[in-house]
Every structure is written in C-alpha cells, then in structure tokens.
Write a protein that holds these residues in place. Structure first.
Motif: not given
Length: 467
Positions: A293-311
């Motif tokens: 689960f942690t590895a999956g979050v790590l893999t997708h983290l660059p794209a996730l920043t569009a949701l988690t750090a969106p401004s």
C-alpha cells in the motif's frame, strides 16, 4: 458514521422523518439556519444556507446549486471542460444528517456536508464526496479493507482585517513557545470548548513554526468523515477567531518565503478490525499489504500532487529542507521524506501506526486528496508492489547518483509539472472518472494561467485569503 447510501429524490429511507425531528430539536436549541457545505475542485469551501424549518425539504428534494462551481477557480473565475463550466443545468445538494453539527462558534447555525445528485436523481460525476464514498465502499467489498484517516490543520493567525489585505502576524513569540500559547490563550481555549461541544476529538493544539502559525490534530475517522471533519474544523477556527478579532489563513503560503501551512494526511488500512500497519513481519511491523500500500502511494506520488498540492501557492511551500516532504521516498519518523511511517509508541502501535503523507496542504479538496491516496495504495496492494529501501536524514543531501540509485527524485516543482504527471497517470484519472479528472486538469491549468507573470510574492498575495 458517514451515511453510505446515495441520495435519491424523495429522500433516503427514514431521512425525511428524521430531518423533521432534527429540525424541531434544532429550533428548540435556537438554531435558525443550516450551512450546507461542499468543497469545489479548486479546494474552496462553497455553501448554500437554509432556514432550519427547511431541513426536511432538503432531505427530501435537495437544494439547488449550479454545476458551474466545479470549474470555478480560487479567484471565482470560471473555466470549462466539454461537460462542465456552462451556465446551464442544476444540481441538488443533499445533507448527510449523520454529520449534521450545531456550530458552537456560530451561534444560531448548524452545519452539514452534502452529496450532489443530478435533477434526474443520479450521482453527480463531479461530486468529490460521492467519489470518495463510492471508493471506500468498493474497497470494503472487493478487498475487505476499511481505512482510518486524519488531516492535520495548520493556519496563520493575523491581526484584524487590514486595508490592503496584508498579513500582520498576531503572535510575536518563537515557534512552539509558551509565549505564543499565552498570546492566543483565550482564543484557543474557546476553540477547545467549541470542538468539545461539536463532538470533535482534539489530539493536540499548539503554536507552530511559521509566523503566527498554529496547528491542530484531531482524531481519526473513516475517510469521508475525516474529510468532513477537516472542513468543519476550519469553519470553526475561522468563526471563533473572528469573534476574537483575528483573521486566519489556511493558504499553503501566506508569505512567499519561509515555511507554509500544511495539511498532512494520516492514513491507515485495516482488515477485520486489525491495523495492517502494525504487528506484521515487514519493516517496523508493517504487514506485506501495508508495505505494498505504501509502495503504491509512493509510485503515484508525483501525479498525486495535482490533488494534494493543487495551487500555485502550494509550490511556494514545497521546498527542500523545510519538512514539506518533496522527495519520493519514505522513512520511519523521517520528516523530510514525502511518506513518514509512524509506528506509534510501544503499547499503542496496534491503534496508532499509520502512514503520514506530507506534501499535502489545505488548498487541497480533502475528498479528492483522500480518494487519490487510497486509489494509489490499493493499486500497490493489488500488484504486491515492493517497497524500496527507506531513507534517513534529509534526502536533499544525497548525491545525485545515490538518489537515482535509490529511486529518490524531486516531486514536481511547479503546478504545471504536477498536471503533466496527473495526465499520464491513467489509474488515478480512471478512479475519479472522466468528468472529475477533466475538471481537475481544467481548474489546475486555469490557476496556472491566472498567475502567469506573477513573482512569488504576488502569487502568495493572490491566494492569501482564498483558503
């Protein structure tokens, strides 16, 4: 407990009768109006309000609001996709009665989060709360998993409204100092009283690092309720602070330089009431599923920043060596890693162990952020993704060759880079659905255009009082 069933025209079974009883009870307590709350794609809290007497009607038939708000920017400009952004159409806002709360900081008012459906009675494909609710239900059904989440809230406290909108810190003491605690003592005591009256479990509230900054941590809940609680916490902080003559900002960067306001997310996966992040044979007690689960979050983290750090202001905060977690790596209690594995103290690990995601701020729509993180984690779990070697210390100090060998790379340094990563991440976009994913891209690109040509200071000013 979050209401899991989708709203339907005429009301979910039992909701109308319950709303009638609640309305009478609220009126008897001097509650005159109800705030119906949701968060748009830009991360701005939007509301409609109704008289308490209309609660039963809202439970039966919803309250109208245009779908155009799904493509509003933080400055209230409107962008569009091929589905959203026109002046046509209407949606119905349905309150979740299980989350209805009397607002201790706003006498005469109650608050409830809403799900949005179309006039035809179908779930609105742009509703982030509904998307997260469906995702959590699917994880329980397909994987036997439940989740607990908590969202930290950092905010900057300023002296009363200034004519030019400047930020003048209301506190003078050093970070984490007793001086700061005393300076805001009356206000924070009232905040604690308000949260207790509202049933919000507070873990900590304390002065933080940046100018005029405080932080609150609250108890973990299911993901939808955790996102609801984050919205409610900010509503309460804003209201109580106003009554004390302060203004507050949850913007990622109130000033162009220095540490900004974060909104770190703590997340744990559970099966059969057992925490997968503790008691296993993996590193620091993680089970194999928790590592994946942690590895999956790590893999997708660059794209996730569009949701988690969106401004655009998010990237004023996301700087190396400022505990913002801007490198793709993990570590146990390592506050410079993007993913901090929290084991908890001996004796409490079965309850306390979790994964903290650090590149998150409060410009993020919390429902979108949690939906993205859970999707990424489930993707890693499904493929039994291996978790790479952990890091210790500050990853910014790694030599480039050593960083590359360990898969440690800088997260996107601009919102444009985040959007490019999100465009490439088919798994995340599929989980949100095409309508919501396209809205994310359109709104982020609209924000980029809105600050074109502005220097860092003017970017900070542009978003200072939007969140």
């Amino acid at each position: 407990m979050t209401t899991l069933a989708d709203p339907v025209p005429g009301g979910r079974p039992g909701d109308v009768e319950r709303a009638k009883a609640l309305g009478g009870e609220l009126a008897g307590r001097g509650v005159h109006g109800i705030v119906l709350s949701y968060v748009d794609t830009a991360g701005v809290g939007r509301v409609k309000t109704i008289p308490t007497a209309k609660l039963a009607s809202a439970a039966a038939w919803g309250v109208g609001m245009s779908p155009v708000f799904d493509t509003f920017l933080a400055n209230d400009s409107i962008v569009s996709t091929d589905v959203l952004g026109s002046p046509d159409g209407d949606l119905r806002l349905y309150p979740d009665l299980d989350q209805l709360t009397v607002l201790a900081g706003q006498p005469g008012w109650a608050w409830a989060p809403v799900d949005r459906i179309t006039q035809e009675g179908e779930p609105h494909p742009g509703c982030s709360r509904t998307a997260l609710r469906h995702l959590v239900a699917e994880a329980a059904e397909r994987h036997g998993l439940t989740f607990r989440a908590g969202i930290e809230v950092e905010w900057s406290v300023g002296q009363g409204p200034t004519e030019g909108g400047e930020f003048v810190p209301a506190l003078t003491g050093p970070a984490y100092s007793a001086t700061r605690q005393v300076e805001l003592s009356d206000c924070t005591a009232d905040l604690l009283a308000a949260f207790a009256a509202q049933g919000v479990e507070v873990e900590q509230i304390h002065p933080e690092y940046a100018a005029g900054q405080f932080e609150i941590s609250v108890g973990a809940l299911d993901p939808v309720a955790a996102a609801d609680r984050s919205v409610l916490v900010r509503q309460t902080i804003r209201a109580v602070s106003r009554r004390h003559g302060f203004v507050v900002s949850f913007a990622p960067a109130v000033l162009a330089q220095g540490v900004g306001n974060g909104g770190h997310i703590h997340l744990s996966a559970w099966r059969d009431d057992v925490n997968l992040h503790s008691g296993g044979e993996g590193r620091y007690g993680m089970t194999a599923d928790a590592e994946s689960f942690t590895a999956g979050v790590l893999t997708h983290l660059p794209a996730l920043t569009a949701l988690t750090a969106p401004s655009p202001a998010s990237h004023l905060r996301l700087k190396p060596s400022q505990w913002a977690g801007v490198f793709t790596c993990w570590g146990r209690e390592t506050r410079e890693a993007a993913l901090r594995v929290v084991t908890g103290t001996a004796g409490l690990r079965g309850q306390a162990a979790n994964l903290e995601v650090k590149p998150v701020d409060l410009a993020a729509n919390p429902y979108l952020a949690l939906a993205g993180l859970i999707t990424a984690g489930l993707d890693g779990l499904a493929s039994a993704a291996p978790l790479p070697e952990e890091i210790t210390g500050d990853p910014a100090r790694l030599e480039p060759a050593a960083a590359a060998a360990r898969g440690v790379r800088r997260l996107p340094a601009s919102l444009a880079e985040s959007v490019a990563e999100f465009r490439k991440d088919e798994r995340l976009r599929a989980a949100l659905g095409p309508v919501l994913a396209d809205a994310v891209i359109a709104v982020r690109e609209g924000e980029i255009a809105a600050v074109d040509g502005l220097d860092d200071e003017r970017v900070a000013v542009a978003y200072r009082w939007k969140y």
